[in-house]
Design an enzyme around this catalytic site. Sequence first.
Site, PDB file in Angstrom:
ATOM      1  N   ASP A  33      -8.274   1.586  -2.154  1.00  0.00           N
ATOM      2  CA  ASP A  33      -7.350   1.516  -1.022  1.00  0.00           C
ATOM      3  C   ASP A  33      -6.459   0.280  -1.052  1.00  0.00           C
ATOM      4  OD1 ASP A  33      -8.275   3.888   0.033  1.00  0.00           O
ATOM      5  OD2 ASP A  33      -9.902   2.903   1.111  1.00  0.00           O
ATOM      6  N   MET A  51      -5.309   9.979  -1.834  1.00  0.00           N
ATOM      7  CA  MET A  51      -6.187   9.241  -0.927  1.00  0.00           C
ATOM      8  C   MET A  51      -5.420   8.136  -0.189  1.00  0.00           C
ATOM      9  SD  MET A  51      -9.777   8.919  -2.991  1.00  0.00           S
ATOM     10  CE  MET A  51     -10.972  10.266  -2.925  1.00  0.00           C
ATOM     11  N   GLY A  52      -6.105   7.506   0.753  1.00  0.00           N
ATOM     12  CA  GLY A  52      -5.505   6.426   1.527  1.00  0.00           C
ATOM     13  C   GLY A  52      -5.505   6.802   2.995  1.00  0.00           C
ATOM     14  N   TYR A 110     -11.481  13.227  -5.808  1.00  0.00           N
ATOM     15  CA  TYR A 110     -12.243  12.321  -6.679  1.00  0.00           C
ATOM     16  C   TYR A 110     -11.570  12.091  -8.031  1.00  0.00           C
ATOM     17  CZ  TYR A 110     -16.614  12.147  -3.895  1.00  0.00           C
ATOM     18  OH  TYR A 110     -17.561  11.911  -2.945  1.00  0.00           O
ATOM     19  N   ARG A 146      -9.757   8.765  -8.469  1.00  0.00           N
ATOM     20  CA  ARG A 146     -10.466   7.485  -8.530  1.00  0.00           C
ATOM     21  C   ARG A 146     -11.501   7.436  -9.644  1.00  0.00           C
ATOM     22  NH1 ARG A 146     -14.377   7.809  -3.077  1.00  0.00           N
ATOM     23  NH2 ARG A 146     -16.177   8.506  -4.243  1.00  0.00           N
TER      24      ARG A 146
END
Lengths: 420, 420
Positions: free
Chosen positions: B144, B190-191, B297, B300
């Site tokens: 993040d 994401m985030g 996923y 990351r």
Amino acid sequence: MAIRNAFYAQSGGVTAVINASACGVIETARQYSDRIGSVYAGRNGIVGALTEDLIDTTQESDQAIAGLRYTPGGAFGSCRYKLKGLEEGRAQYERLIEVFKAHDIGYFFYNGGGDSADTCLKVSQLSEKMGYPLCAIHIPKTVDNDLPITDNCPGFGSVAKYIAISTLEGSFDVASMAATSTKIFVIEVMGRHAGWIAAAGGLAADETRDIPLVILFPEVPFDQAKFLAAVEDKVKRYGYCSIVVSEGVKGPDGKFLADAGIKDVFGHTQLGGVAPLIASLVKNGLGFRCHWAVADYLQRSARHIASKTDVEQAYAVGKAAVELALEGKNAVMPTIVRTSNSPYRWEIGHADLADVANVEKKMPREFISEDGFGITDACRAYLLPLIEGEDYPPYRNGLPDYVVLKNAAVPKKLTSQFAV
Amino acid sequence: MAIRNAFYAQSGGVTAVINASACGVIETARQYSDRIGSVYAGRNGIVGALTEDLIDTTQESDQAIAGLRYTPGGAFGSCRYKLKGLEEGRAQYERLIEVFKAHDIGYFFYNGGGDSADTCLKVSQLSEKMGYPLCAIHIPKTVDNDLPITDNCPGFGSVAKYIAISTLEGSFDVASMAATSTKIFVIEVMGRHAGWIAAAGGLAADETRDIPLVILFPEVPFDQAKFLAAVEDKVKRYGYCSIVVSEGVKGPDGKFLADAGIKDVFGHTQLGGVAPLIASLVKNGLGFRCHWAVADYLQRSARHIASKTDVEQAYAVGKAAVELALEGKNAVMPTIVRTSNSPYRWEIGHADLADVANVEKKMPREFISEDGFGITDACRAYLLPLIEGEDYPPYRNGLPDYVVLKNAAVPKKLTSQFAV
């Protein structure tokens, strides 16, 4: 022998290596400049031929053409446009011949899957009937790996590698989280009618990596109770489970699960997405926290991790197409012939288009494990060579330095229009 | 000075390079065998410390530990387990000290994000109060990128690279298809609270690659009409558009769009997924055919395309953590200090944990373009060095040869149990 021009077009869903085939065609044609004049590409596939919207590839430098070997997508534009049957769509085929005549096209290279093989065959038949000499060669391409005769299809090996790696990496992630959080990782993969791509997810596990996988194939009717039992068993034994689900998985009623009518908040049917459905089933049926990914276009455009075998084969079928044309062959498709499994060896053969068009190669039942949720050793032996080797693109500023062509138009010669 | 043992644990969501930090810790500790005895890892993060479930990393060969540098996931297991405040959760902290005493732990290395920085600080405070000498060092990790003081967080650069490449490749794909088929490609990233990862999608376009992008940031309230107008404009000018949507994008009511109540066919609220929602909005609002991907996923854990800069920094903060501990530092975190942008140069500094814990670094407004749908030059200058360089893992049989450790348990010394 008179020098004549060549036409090349990309058809259907693009792949990480379809441009490598284009590279093979154009580089080889340039070596035979005593027999092939210009290579003209159809802008947006066959639509470009019908509308006389041709791209002059002679305007591109050797370096730019070489860059096609490591550039994903369709460099000249592709299309989803299926030509009609010869009788019903005769005007379309006659238009193609008209455009080819106007630009002295003697070679027709069509790069696509089953539908385009059929189109290519019809073009060759009509040109014969109309007394217009043309070598029509089909160049195989499809991530679905469903063309007959050829051992495998260029484009598939790279998707398979991407899905195998993604399943492996996602499994490493969920394994780390499972003790206190997410226990299930779901990855949705392409393959509307055949489970070849889903099968590639099975390569994430092997004798050195004992990863719990449940694969849902389009070939195996979805049985919710059996599926949940399989997942529960994996979680009991390993603490987590990865699920590879084909977009083409069907319920016992034969309908796609993904079309089961998922609605968004506005009441609209949602576009695709069987992964969230599977995740919901597991969450609600077993109570496990789930994560899900949908690879979609990423899987078929991931040139950054393309299979070296796939890149070489994609180039080779492009090169072979030109060589077959120069031998005077017509209505054929170069094929990949596997001559040995271990060590893996292959060579280029060719097949008559009449034997290729409209035939779909399904995954053999003996490639799917008895319980329907895994792959067999035979499947593994077939798949492994296809993902072998890496063929990294060059990088600039942290990103692959993919080429973008100039795509200059060939001046039109016809006054007539054609509506597509 | 007495030789004492070290404890290392991984916390929260794992990354492509958290094991590179573990590698930095263990390899550096092995170099100081005159001062550090064994490195014990917590199995499943801090839970392993509370339950006295420790992993003996001395059982792993140098080669296996070196392999951590290129292996994604959390090699010892991570956890989502937030320790309570010092007062309320005093028993937890006392248990940690009890376990550390039993195994003569003198060094506490905690590898995680903001929450774990807070835990690390509390552990250091309690050990002081209890007169138990311990060096507690926090090792930064989070995709993040929201930790303060450090210029960036290990883990982020590799996600950023993956998302930039995926956006680039997906854009090449949809550009090829747009003339007759799909015009919109949506990728969800994401985030939950900050748009750092979404911003990385903006790197797909630059002065050499004019790719039409619309980015939806959590920082910018979603305005449906403005969004649809932006997409329509891109399609008019380019024929297609790629949309990067953060999972954390919120409506004008401040609620996550992804939580807007998508139901599956069984009436269950569906898990996550803002990409299909955005695709539905575009399809229904503008009529364009859409494809959508959810990276989840994969983004990351994509060690296969990790940023070299990120790998080096992740290793460096692990190494620095041990060196800081050996200097007697306590309650600190190694930081990455950017000393020059072009050429990019960085060095390792450190910050007091009291200044790090519970502070969230948001993306500056000047990194988002005025219309709210893109990134600025300042943002690009910040991001580009972080995705620089490739650091490919070794391959075997077509797949990355990631290591799996033995993870042998350290014999328990305590008779008491602790329920987590």
